[in-house]
Design a protein around this motif. Structure first.
Motif, PDB file in Angstrom:
ATOM      1  N   ASP A  10     -78.502 -77.934  30.789  1.00 35.45           N
ATOM      2  CA  ASP A  10     -79.265 -79.183  30.709  1.00 35.45           C
ATOM      3  C   ASP A  10     -79.760 -79.500  29.300  1.00 35.45           C
ATOM      4  N   ASN A  33     -74.782 -81.471  33.303  1.00 36.44           N
ATOM      5  CA  ASN A  33     -76.117 -81.332  32.725  1.00 36.44           C
ATOM      6  C   ASN A  33     -77.212 -81.080  33.748  1.00 36.44           C
ATOM      7  N   ASN A  34     -76.813 -80.886  35.006  1.00 38.86           N
ATOM      8  CA  ASN A  34     -77.787 -80.457  36.015  1.00 38.86           C
ATOM      9  C   ASN A  34     -77.065 -79.616  37.053  1.00 38.86           C
ATOM     10  N   MET A  56     -82.556 -75.231  35.402  1.00 33.92           N
ATOM     11  CA  MET A  56     -82.009 -76.581  35.322  1.00 33.92           C
ATOM     12  C   MET A  56     -82.592 -77.459  36.414  1.00 33.92           C
TER      13      MET A  56
END
Length: 226
Positions: A10, A33-34, A56
């Motif tokens: 993330d 990103n997650n 995350m």
């Protein structure tokens, strides 16, 4: 074939830096990103290795490890985290991670860990046959379909292994009898049909698609009819 690495991180700047370094090393990199997006990518387009941050949004790295392993995924996972307590390392490894890199880390260390885990899995893969969602381990004699274990007798295993050594190739009844039952087989000539029927029943549990196809008048082929 280019090695595919899924990077789930993330921290955008760190993710972009790692992606650049991995790309320079010749890897094909996809990013999330997650945690939820990462888990979805890992399931829809399985990579050769996952580099995974612990903390995350949506799902933690440890939870992603657990969920991937619960579906039978054997993809190597390197967990990246600032947590350096022994209890944290144990928790990550128990969740299914294969390796552990502590932040801050040098990119050389991460690259070395990636190479090491890829070498290990490639060595293991030399003893594992794959076809569609079916895998057969020649060393442990474990058979999995869609991550679920299937119990086979010795002869059923040998028959399936022979077909998996020759995917998409039509194997004649004589070839199968010779390789699976031996040159001096003198039993019932319908024995292959009996074993194929049993294999299909075991492989097609939960309405799974048929993988062993009959070629009338010739023999059998491992092929997915679409």
């Amino acid at each position: 074939m280019t090695t595919k690495i899924l990077l789930i991180e993330d921290d955008i700047k760190l993710a972009q830096f790692i992606e650049m370094e991995l790309t320079c090393e010749g890897y094909q990199v996809s990013m999330a990103n997650n945690g939820l997006d990462g888990l979805t990518q890992a399931r829809q387009d399985p990579p050769d290795l996952v580099v995974l941050d612990w903390m995350m949004p949506s799902l933690t790295g440890v939870e992603i490890c657990r969920r991937l392993r619960s579906t039978g995924s054997l993809v190597p996972i390197i967990l990246v985290t600032a947590r350096d307590e022994i209890s944290d390392r144990v928790a990550g490894l128990d969740a299914g991670a294969d390796d552990y890199v502590i932040k801050p880390f040098s990119i050389e260390e991460l690259l070395a860990r990636i190479r090491s885990n890829l070498r290990r899995i490639r060595k293991e893969d030399s003893n594992i046959l794959h076809f569609e969602d079916l895998s057969l381990n020649l060393s442990t004699r474990e058979i999995l379909r869609s991550g679920k274990a299937i119990e086979l007798t010795v002869r059923e295993f040998e028959l399936l292994a022979y077909l998996m050594h020759h995917p998409l190739q039509v194997m004649t009844r004589d070839q199968i009898l010779e390789k699976v039952w031996g040159y001096d087989f003198g039993g019932d000539s319908n024995v292959i049909e009996v074993y194929v029927r049993t294999l299909r029943q075991k492989l097609e549990v939960d309405s799974s698609s048929r993988l062993i196809q009959t070629v009338r008048g010739v023999g059998y082929v491992l092929r997915l009819n679409k």
